[in-house]
Design a protein around this motif. Structure first.
Motif, short mmCIF file in Angstrom:
data_model
loop_
_atom_site.label_atom_id
_atom_site.label_comp_id
_atom_site.label_asym_id
_atom_site.label_seq_id
_atom_site.Cartn_x
_atom_site.Cartn_y
_atom_site.Cartn_z
N GLN A 125 25.72 1.27 -24.55
CA GLN A 125 25.30 -0.14 -24.56
C GLN A 125 26.43 -1.02 -24.02
O GLN A 125 26.20 -1.95 -23.24
CB GLN A 125 24.90 -0.58 -25.97
N TRP A 126 27.67 -0.75 -24.43
CA TRP A 126 28.82 -1.49 -23.91
C TRP A 126 29.00 -1.23 -22.43
O TRP A 126 29.35 -2.13 -21.66
CB TRP A 126 30.10 -1.11 -24.67
N CYS A 161 28.39 7.74 -21.11
CA CYS A 161 29.01 8.61 -22.11
C CYS A 161 27.99 9.67 -22.51
O CYS A 161 26.86 9.35 -22.87
CB CYS A 161 29.45 7.80 -23.33
N ILE A 162 28.40 10.93 -22.46
CA ILE A 162 27.52 12.04 -22.75
C ILE A 162 27.71 12.57 -24.16
O ILE A 162 26.75 12.91 -24.84
CB ILE A 162 27.73 13.16 -21.71
N VAL A 164 37.00 1.43 -18.52
CA VAL A 164 36.02 2.41 -19.01
C VAL A 164 36.63 3.21 -20.17
O VAL A 164 35.98 3.41 -21.20
CB VAL A 164 35.56 3.34 -17.86
N ILE A 165 37.87 3.65 -20.02
CA ILE A 165 38.53 4.41 -21.08
C ILE A 165 38.66 3.57 -22.35
O ILE A 165 38.46 4.07 -23.46
CB ILE A 165 39.91 4.93 -20.61
N GLN A 166 38.99 2.30 -22.20
CA GLN A 166 39.10 1.43 -23.36
C GLN A 166 37.80 1.40 -24.15
O GLN A 166 37.79 1.50 -25.37
CB GLN A 166 39.50 0.01 -22.94
N VAL A 167 36.68 1.31 -23.45
CA VAL A 167 35.36 1.27 -24.10
C VAL A 167 35.02 2.62 -24.71
O VAL A 167 34.63 2.71 -25.88
CB VAL A 167 34.27 0.81 -23.12
N VAL A 168 35.16 3.69 -23.94
CA VAL A 168 34.72 5.00 -24.41
C VAL A 168 35.55 5.48 -25.60
O VAL A 168 35.03 6.14 -26.50
CB VAL A 168 34.70 6.04 -23.26
N MET A 169 36.83 5.13 -25.63
CA MET A 169 37.68 5.56 -26.74
C MET A 169 37.60 4.60 -27.93
O MET A 169 37.87 5.00 -29.05
CB MET A 169 39.14 5.70 -26.30
N GLY A 170 37.26 3.35 -27.68
CA GLY A 170 37.18 2.38 -28.76
C GLY A 170 38.43 1.53 -28.91
O GLY A 170 38.63 0.89 -29.94
N TRP A 171 39.28 1.50 -27.90
CA TRP A 171 40.47 0.64 -27.93
C TRP A 171 40.06 -0.80 -27.60
O TRP A 171 38.98 -1.06 -27.10
CB TRP A 171 41.51 1.13 -26.93
N SER A 172 40.96 -1.76 -27.82
CA SER A 172 40.64 -3.17 -27.59
C SER A 172 41.37 -3.77 -26.40
O SER A 172 41.32 -4.98 -26.20
CB SER A 172 40.94 -3.99 -28.85
#
Length: 192
Positions: free
Chosen positions: A185-186, A129-130, A46-54
């Motif tokens: 969406q992700w 994500c808010i 979840v953190i990877q998605v919310v922050m934008g890491w790969s």
């Protein structure tokens, strides 16, 4: 004959989390909700998605004096407790803040705070994500100092490294961009 009817388990409460990338200005942060019983392994995704890491580097949680991650089967790296089955609520042991380290080379340190507990129905989807601000640095940019050099070169077309950085990154980079709806969406693809 009397049939026993089992009622469905109530959905777990949600934790509203605020994550911030340390030592970067302007601040890069996100506010998002996850189930309190999410495993640390799933929270990592979840953190990877919310922050934008790969998700192309090692990571580690530090929660209530314990370190959690994926133990190396060959014994390399730091000793960590397995994250795959430990739930966030149990790891917290009543604490409200914890740390997340991503990419031991670039050393992206994140501070995470539990802002509040929400009822399970508070969000249209979970995770959710808010809010947030600013783009996440690109992978392998060289940590905080490398990110500063990257921003300087990308922001000035006359900079001697500008063209090389645009080519390396693959496009222009706007550090002020963050799209909450894109993250959600992700999140629809993640099962927690």
């Amino acid at each position: 004959m009397v049939k026993t009817v089992r009622l469905p388990k109530p959905a777990p409460d949600l934790l509203l989390l605020h994550i911030e990338l340390k030592w970067i200005t302007p601040k890069i942060w996100r506010r998002f909700a996850v189930p309190e019983n999410i495993t640390l392994g799933k929270l990592h995704h979840v953190i990877q998605v919310v922050m934008g890491w790969s998700d192309s580097h090692l990571h580690e949680f530090e929660i209530a004096g314990e370190n959690y991650g994926m133990p190396d089967p060959d014994g390399w790296g730091p000793t960590v407790n397995p994250e795959s089955r430990k739930t966030l609520i149990k790891a917290l042991s009543g604490k409200r803040t914890f740390n997340y380290l991503y990419d031991f080379g670039d050393s992206w340190h994140h501070s995470i705070k539990v802002e509040k507990t929400l009822p399970a129905v508070a969000c249209p989807q979970v995770p959710y994500c808010i809010d947030g601000a600013n783009a996440c640095p690109p992978e392998d940019v060289g940590g905080g100092p490398g990110y500063e050099e990257f921003l300087e070169a990308m922001g000035n077309p006359d900079h001697p490294e500008h063209d090389a950085m645009v080519e390396w990154h693959g496009d222009v980079f706007d550090p002020a961009t963050f799209e909450c709806e894109r993250v959600n969406q992700w999140f629809k693809r993640i099962k927690v």
